[in-house]
Design an enzyme around this catalytic site. Sequence first.
Site, PDB file in Angstrom:
ATOM      1  N   GLY A  22     -13.024  -2.505  13.475  1.00 12.81           N
ATOM      2  CA  GLY A  22     -11.721  -3.205  13.565  1.00 12.81           C
ATOM      3  C   GLY A  22     -10.769  -2.529  12.796  1.00 12.81           C
ATOM      4  N   GLY A  24      -6.899  -3.279  10.386  1.00  9.00           N
ATOM      5  CA  GLY A  24      -5.590  -4.362   9.995  1.00  9.00           C
ATOM      6  C   GLY A  24      -4.416  -3.571   9.621  1.00  9.00           C
ATOM      7  N   GLY A  25      -3.231  -4.141   9.059  1.00 11.73           N
ATOM      8  CA  GLY A  25      -2.318  -3.240   8.627  1.00 11.73           C
ATOM      9  C   GLY A  25      -2.317  -2.342   7.611  1.00 11.73           C
ATOM     10  N   MET A  26      -3.498  -2.385   6.754  1.00 12.99           N
ATOM     11  CA  MET A  26      -3.506  -1.674   5.674  1.00 12.99           C
ATOM     12  C   MET A  26      -5.031  -1.127   5.528  1.00 12.99           C
ATOM     13  SD  MET A  26      -1.101  -3.160   2.543  1.00 12.99           S
ATOM     14  CE  MET A  26      -1.984  -4.742   2.661  1.00 12.99           C
ATOM     15  N   VAL A  29     -12.111  -0.895   9.273  1.00 15.47           N
ATOM     16  CA  VAL A  29     -13.440  -1.378   9.145  1.00 15.47           C
ATOM     17  C   VAL A  29     -14.415  -0.566  10.088  1.00 15.47           C
ATOM     18  CG1 VAL A  29     -15.111  -2.997   8.698  1.00 15.47           C
ATOM     19  CG2 VAL A  29     -12.879  -3.618   8.030  1.00 15.47           C
ATOM     20  N   LYS A  44     -15.200  -0.505   4.635  1.00 17.45           N
ATOM     21  CA  LYS A  44     -13.940  -0.643   4.819  1.00 17.45           C
ATOM     22  C   LYS A  44     -13.122   0.574   4.158  1.00 17.45           C
ATOM     23  CE  LYS A  44     -10.675  -4.264   3.635  1.00 17.45           C
ATOM     24  NZ  LYS A  44     -10.442  -5.647   2.869  1.00 17.45           N
ATOM     25  N   ASP A 144      -5.473 -15.903  -0.930  1.00 17.86           N
ATOM     26  CA  ASP A 144      -5.259 -15.463   0.425  1.00 17.86           C
ATOM     27  C   ASP A 144      -6.244 -15.860   1.467  1.00 17.86           C
ATOM     28  OD1 ASP A 144      -3.647 -14.185   2.736  1.00 17.86           O
ATOM     29  OD2 ASP A 144      -4.809 -12.448   2.523  1.00 17.86           O
TER      30      ASP A 144
END
Length: 318
Positions: A22, A24-26, A29, A44, A144
Amino acid sequence: MADLADLSGRKLGDYTIESLLGRGGMSRVYAGYDEYLDRYAAVKVISADLDEADEAEYARRFQTEARAIARLRHPNIVGIYQFGRSAGIYYMAQVLLEGADLRVLLKAYAEQGLRMPAPEIVRVVRDIASALDYAHEQGVIHRDIKPSNIILERMTGRAILMDFGLALSVPEGTLGDTFGSAHYIAPEQAISSAKAVPQSDLYALGVVVYEMATGTVPFDDPSVMSVALKHLNDPPPPPTVHNPDLPPSVEQAILRALEKDPARRFRTGAAFADALERAYEDAPAHLHAGPSIAELMAWQEASPAPLRTPPPEFPLPE
């Protein structure tokens, strides 16, 4: 920064990268395999799609996350195997969890016209509250908490807390420039992340509970700043506006977690979980019924297409 277009076959620390899990924005993984210990990990890495300034900031967060997880050993907090830098790539190898995140599961329930059953809500809250209480005792504030950072294991059903990239180590302090997810952010954290306290995490957990119980978050708007200001200034709509079947005691427990003043919230996650469990004892029977998380995941795996109708044994409520 090193090119991350295709890491397949690359070696990062003890792990040979096999496939992308997967992104994400930054970060991205990958599934990685350690041949010496014969185990897989979720590896990651920082995304390549960052400019130099963003990369430096995220590298700092990345190290913060690794240090935070490394000092926390709890059954409801993701474990870490290794952290380092290889050929210009920062990487972190974590326990590879099999399951689904809470955001995906809430969407699956919604697609059925259902809400998560009360016993499942209480169980998730109990697990995450235990993780937070432990982290807070160790001087770590997550900052978060949101559904996509909570993984439900397929085999055990445990809720596991993930992604400590924004964590605050109380002894080390913070610059106060890190903003969590607006829909789940506590009022004091909306002013400055330096003001985050353990009850800030419990506020965010309260928003997650609000969403599990009603199907929506208390504040929503296309503007991130508008949502943050609502958390800061507006009273949350009573959960019964969205789910009239909720007992008053459940509503009271959720709204206490969402108090503007941290001192008026629950002192610990365990106190929140206890109050919620007691409150749901008076809930109508249909709020306790429906597919469990494990049953929902099993149905998703067996279904060749995304869920659109509930399994025969879980009819829609009348």
